[in-house]
Scaffold this motif. Structure first.
Motif, PDB file in Angstrom:
ATOM      1  N   TYR A   1       3.661  40.521  43.836  1.00 32.56           N
ATOM      2  CA  TYR A   1       2.518  41.243  43.255  1.00 32.56           C
ATOM      3  C   TYR A   1       2.511  42.724  43.644  1.00 32.56           C
ATOM      4  O   TYR A   1       1.465  43.307  43.906  1.00 32.56           O
ATOM      5  N   TYR A   2       3.678  43.347  43.621  1.00 33.76           N
ATOM      6  CA  TYR A   2       3.750  44.769  43.984  1.00 33.76           C
ATOM      7  C   TYR A   2       3.062  45.655  42.955  1.00 33.76           C
ATOM      8  O   TYR A   2       2.648  46.773  43.278  1.00 33.76           O
ATOM      9  N   PHE A   3       2.925  45.175  41.740  1.00 34.49           N
ATOM     10  CA  PHE A   3       2.253  45.981  40.719  1.00 34.49           C
ATOM     11  C   PHE A   3       0.779  46.213  41.056  1.00 34.49           C
ATOM     12  O   PHE A   3       0.151  47.113  40.511  1.00 34.49           O
ATOM     13  N   LEU A   4       0.225  45.416  41.964  1.00 38.36           N
ATOM     14  CA  LEU A   4      -1.146  45.629  42.424  1.00 38.36           C
ATOM     15  C   LEU A   4      -1.204  46.558  43.631  1.00 38.36           C
ATOM     16  O   LEU A   4      -2.289  46.997  44.015  1.00 38.36           O
ATOM     17  N   ARG A   5      -0.066  46.861  44.219  1.00 38.38           N
ATOM     18  CA  ARG A   5      -0.047  47.606  45.484  1.00 38.38           C
ATOM     19  C   ARG A   5       0.874  48.824  45.439  1.00 38.38           C
ATOM     20  O   ARG A   5       1.317  49.319  46.471  1.00 38.38           O
ATOM     21  N   LEU A   6       1.169  49.308  44.236  1.00 36.16           N
ATOM     22  CA  LEU A   6       2.001  50.492  44.063  1.00 36.16           C
ATOM     23  C   LEU A   6       1.515  51.275  42.852  1.00 36.16           C
ATOM     24  O   LEU A   6       1.091  50.687  41.859  1.00 36.16           O
ATOM     25  N   HIS A   7       1.569  52.576  42.914  1.00 35.22           N
ATOM     26  CA  HIS A   7       1.496  53.373  41.693  1.00 35.22           C
ATOM     27  C   HIS A   7       2.592  54.439  41.774  1.00 35.22           C
ATOM     28  O   HIS A   7       3.261  54.584  42.806  1.00 35.22           O
ATOM     29  N   GLN A   8       2.797  55.168  40.684  1.00 36.13           N
ATOM     30  CA  GLN A   8       3.850  56.172  40.670  1.00 36.13           C
ATOM     31  C   GLN A   8       3.267  57.558  40.372  1.00 36.13           C
ATOM     32  O   GLN A   8       2.254  57.682  39.689  1.00 36.13           O
ATOM     33  N   GLU A   9       3.924  58.563  40.911  1.00 36.97           N
ATOM     34  CA  GLU A   9       3.479  59.940  40.742  1.00 36.97           C
ATOM     35  C   GLU A   9       4.631  60.824  40.291  1.00 36.97           C
ATOM     36  O   GLU A   9       5.789  60.600  40.667  1.00 36.97           O
ATOM     37  N   ARG A  10       4.284  61.835  39.476  1.00 37.63           N
ATOM     38  CA  ARG A  10       5.247  62.805  38.976  1.00 37.63           C
ATOM     39  C   ARG A  10       5.162  64.086  39.795  1.00 37.63           C
ATOM     40  O   ARG A  10       4.090  64.473  40.261  1.00 37.63           O
ATOM     41  N   SER A  11       6.275  64.753  39.952  1.00 38.87           N
ATOM     42  CA  SER A  11       6.303  66.105  40.507  1.00 38.87           C
ATOM     43  C   SER A  11       7.425  66.864  39.809  1.00 38.87           C
ATOM     44  O   SER A  11       8.346  66.262  39.242  1.00 38.87           O
ATOM     45  N   TYR A  12       7.364  68.194  39.863  1.00 38.01           N
ATOM     46  CA  TYR A  12       8.227  69.031  39.030  1.00 38.01           C
ATOM     47  C   TYR A  12       8.975  70.035  39.891  1.00 38.01           C
ATOM     48  O   TYR A  12       8.435  70.568  40.871  1.00 38.01           O
ATOM     49  N   VAL A  13      10.225  70.287  39.519  1.00 32.96           N
ATOM     50  CA  VAL A  13      11.122  71.067  40.363  1.00 32.96           C
ATOM     51  C   VAL A  13      11.903  72.056  39.508  1.00 32.96           C
ATOM     52  O   VAL A  13      12.239  71.777  38.356  1.00 32.96           O
ATOM     53  N   THR A  14      12.192  73.225  40.080  1.00 33.64           N
ATOM     54  CA  THR A  14      13.042  74.217  39.425  1.00 33.64           C
ATOM     55  C   THR A  14      14.072  74.726  40.430  1.00 33.64           C
ATOM     56  O   THR A  14      13.891  74.606  41.646  1.00 33.64           O
ATOM     57  N   ALA A  15      15.143  75.300  39.919  1.00 33.66           N
ATOM     58  CA  ALA A  15      16.134  75.983  40.752  1.00 33.66           C
ATOM     59  C   ALA A  15      16.244  77.418  40.272  1.00 33.66           C
ATOM     60  O   ALA A  15      16.466  77.677  39.091  1.00 33.66           O
ATOM     61  N   LEU A  16      16.059  78.363  41.205  1.00 31.67           N
ATOM     62  CA  LEU A  16      16.049  79.790  40.884  1.00 31.67           C
ATOM     63  C   LEU A  16      17.334  80.458  41.353  1.00 31.67           C
ATOM     64  O   LEU A  16      17.840  80.154  42.443  1.00 31.67           O
ATOM     65  N   GLN A  17      17.826  81.374  40.549  1.00 36.29           N
ATOM     66  CA  GLN A  17      18.917  82.254  40.943  1.00 36.29           C
ATOM     67  C   GLN A  17      18.399  83.677  41.056  1.00 36.29           C
ATOM     68  O   GLN A  17      17.399  84.034  40.434  1.00 36.29           O
ATOM     69  N   GLY A  18      19.103  84.501  41.851  1.00 40.29           N
ATOM     70  CA  GLY A  18      18.718  85.902  41.981  1.00 40.29           C
ATOM     71  C   GLY A  18      17.476  86.120  42.815  1.00 40.29           C
ATOM     72  O   GLY A  18      16.814  87.145  42.693  1.00 40.29           O
ATOM     73  N   TRP A  19      17.171  85.188  43.689  1.00 39.77           N
ATOM     74  CA  TRP A  19      15.965  85.266  44.504  1.00 39.77           C
ATOM     75  C   TRP A  19      16.213  85.927  45.855  1.00 39.77           C
ATOM     76  O   TRP A  19      15.280  86.376  46.529  1.00 39.77           O
ATOM     77  N   LYS A  20      17.477  86.007  46.262  1.00 36.88           N
ATOM     78  CA  LYS A  20      17.794  86.433  47.620  1.00 36.88           C
ATOM     79  C   LYS A  20      17.679  87.950  47.794  1.00 36.88           C
ATOM     80  O   LYS A  20      18.184  88.724  46.996  1.00 36.88           O
ATOM     81  N   LYS A  21      17.017  88.315  48.872  1.00 37.60           N
ATOM     82  CA  LYS A  21      16.998  89.689  49.349  1.00 37.60           C
ATOM     83  C   LYS A  21      17.074  89.641  50.868  1.00 37.60           C
ATOM     84  O   LYS A  21      16.912  88.578  51.481  1.00 37.60           O
ATOM     85  N   GLN A  22      17.312  90.769  51.475  1.00 44.68           N
ATOM     86  CA  GLN A  22      17.449  90.814  52.922  1.00 44.68           C
ATOM     87  C   GLN A  22      16.193  90.326  53.634  1.00 44.68           C
ATOM     88  O   GLN A  22      16.246  89.749  54.710  1.00 44.68           O
TER      89      GLN A  22
END
Length: 511
Positions: A245-266
């Motif tokens: 009966y895990y369907f009574l004791r679990l839910h799912q969540e979304r999260s969002y991710v990106t990858a950036l280039q050109g972000w580095k500075k000293q």
């Protein structure tokens, strides 16, 4: 032979996620030899699911002389593992003060020890198998923009159970924080490079659809049968509804991710991995020349999710104005009411069936912990860490979450049964979705930019909840248990095992 689980129908159409993660790029893959099940076989252990938890469990069992095979409906690393941020850390939000309060010091120490062990084990396996997975030892931070006291309490709780935590107000983030707690000697890596390296050592049957599982350990697939003394369910979300009966004791969540280039500075190089203690905050880590920036949490099936990618893009322009987003993707996590995974025997009635799920956004160390615990239980009949992760434990700390989950399930199932009128077909705008009634049945409709209409059955084929539209990813998501479908109705992720598309819908489209 009694049946433990049987598929109503097996879906062969696999929906695609909107956006491919940086880990999923082909140039990074060094795939293991692919096997297809062709004959009936016998094995000591069958692991179902070739994500990180399944691969590591099989590897640890094989290292201990156990004959083991892995069964995967798609291919190695095609599920949640490829969408993670891949932080290998025992710092799971502000968890240790909560563990001490509700579980006691002994259980809190067990949780900390097995997760600290997991970090060391990744390095050990990488070195032993000579896997180049960009493994880096770095500190991990949980920071707060709102207050100091909860951060201070977490640092004290962690130190009390043996983790060398440091309270600080100094970070290398592009903004000032109120306070942060730092764990030293944590790690980050490329999860698919690592998993491909381990998978080479194993026998894995890919593209193998399971039709039925018998109580005597017989797994019936479209390609052949697998007879096992023990079975491990490592499919992210457990697909066997009863017992357990895990369907009574679990839910799912979304999260969002990106990858950036050109972000580095000293002046803006990060010294480690970071996560806001506020669930609506941001996550940071680096990979090669990329900055991986994430945010946008919501429950899967939330009928009004924020524009997560726009939120991340706005923050990126503010903090790193010269950077550009080159990858964007999303992840889905199984959440338990008390924030602790379910690892151990599936139920009291199935002593040779094991489960690893509910990793609560911390899949790297939780996968390794699950592999250690389950392999110990299969070989030695017990594990020193099993009590804190016991799937049938009492959860006083999670009672509010459990009640909320129950209410959402009841509301969604009632909504589907009532088939309440929602929209007129002509009122649905381009690149938007709505729901309509047709001959007493409820359908979800997506209208694309070219004014083409796509119909799905809004009744989730898992347990009958009402699917909700996710505008971030143009998908139909289940608010009860997290099954997801693309706008064609093709299954993207479990626990559903078939598409949200039926013969009634085909007739509607023809008309």
């Amino acid at each position: 032979m009694d049946t433990l689980w049987k598929s109503k129908s097996v879906s062969h159409n696999s929906g695609k996620e909107k956006g491919e993660s940086i880990w999923g790029q082909k140039e990074y893959r060094n795939e293991a030899p692919s096997f297809t099940l062709k004959n009936d076989i016998n094995t000591e252990v069958a692991v179902i699911g070739a994500g990180l938890a399944g691969i590591l469990t099989a590897y640890m069992l094989q290292e201990r002389g156990i004959n083991v095979v892995v069964i995967e409906k798609d291919q190695v690393g095609s599920g949640a593992t490829r969408n993670t941020t891949a932080k290998i850390t025992s710092q799971h939000g502000l968890i240790y003060q909560k563990l001490l309060r509700y579980k006691g010091e002994e259980r809190a120490r067990e949780y900390a020890r097995v997760n600290q062990m997991a970090i060391q084990k990744y390095e050990e396996i990488s070195n032993h198998l000579h896997i180049d997975c960009d493994y880096e030892i770095l500190p991990n931070y949980i920071y707060s923009l709102r207050g100091e006291e909860k951060i201070r309490r977490e640092a004290e709780a962690a130190k009390r159970i043996g983790i060398p935590a440091v309270y600080t107000k100094e970070t290398t983030l592009p903004f000032q924080v109120k306070a942060a707690v730092r764990f030293h000697n944590q790690a980050q890596f490329h999860p698919i490079k690592f998993m491909d390296g381990v998978a080479k050592e194993l026998t894995i049957y890919e593209h193998t659809n399971i039709i039925e599982i018998k109580k005597n350990g017989l797994i019936i697939t479209e390609q052949g049968n697998v007879k096992a003394k023990s079975i491990v369910i490592a499919t992210h979300y457990p697909f066997i509804n009863t017992p357990g009966y895990y369907f009574l004791r679990l839910h799912q969540e979304r999260s969002y991710v990106t990858a950036l280039q050109g972000w580095k500075k000293q002046d803006n190089i990060l010294d480690g991995m970071y996560l806001d203690e506020d669930k609506n905050g941001f996550s940071f880590r680096t990979y090669s020349d990329y900055l991986i920036l994430g945010s946008g949490y919501h429950r899967t099936g939330d009928n009004n999710p924020l524009d997560a990618y726009e939120k991340i893009e706005t923050a990126a322009k503010k903090w790193y104005p010269e950077a550009s987003i080159v990858y964007r993707w999303s992840n889905q996590d199984c959440i338990t009411p008390d924030g602790i995974p379910y690892i151990g025997r599936y139920s009291a009635r199935t002593p040779n069936l094991y489960i690893a799920t509910g990793f609560n956004k911390w899949g790297m160390t939780s996968s390794m912990a699950a592999a250690r615990i389950i392999s110990d239980m299969i070989v030695n009949k017990e594990s020193e860490y099993e009590k804190v992760f016991y799937p049938r434990r009492l959860m006083f700390s999670g009672s509010k979450v459990l009640l909320k989950d129950t209410g959402i399930i009841a509301k969604s199932q009632l909504s589907e049964r009532l088939k309440m009128h929602q929209d007129k077909l002509e009122d649905i705008q381009p690149n938007q979705a709505g729901s309509i009634n047709y001959n007493g049945e409820k359908y979800g409709v997506y209208r694309d930019k070219e004014n083409r209409y796509y119909f799905v059955t809004t009744k989730c084929p898992h347990l009958g909840c009402s699917l909700e539209w996710n505008q971030n990813e143009l998908t139909w998501d289940c608010p009860c248990h997290g099954s997801r479908f693309d706008y064609h109705g093709r299954l993207i992720s479990n626990p559903a095992t078939r598409d949200a598309f039926d013969t009634c819908q085909r007739k509607l489209i023809k008309k």
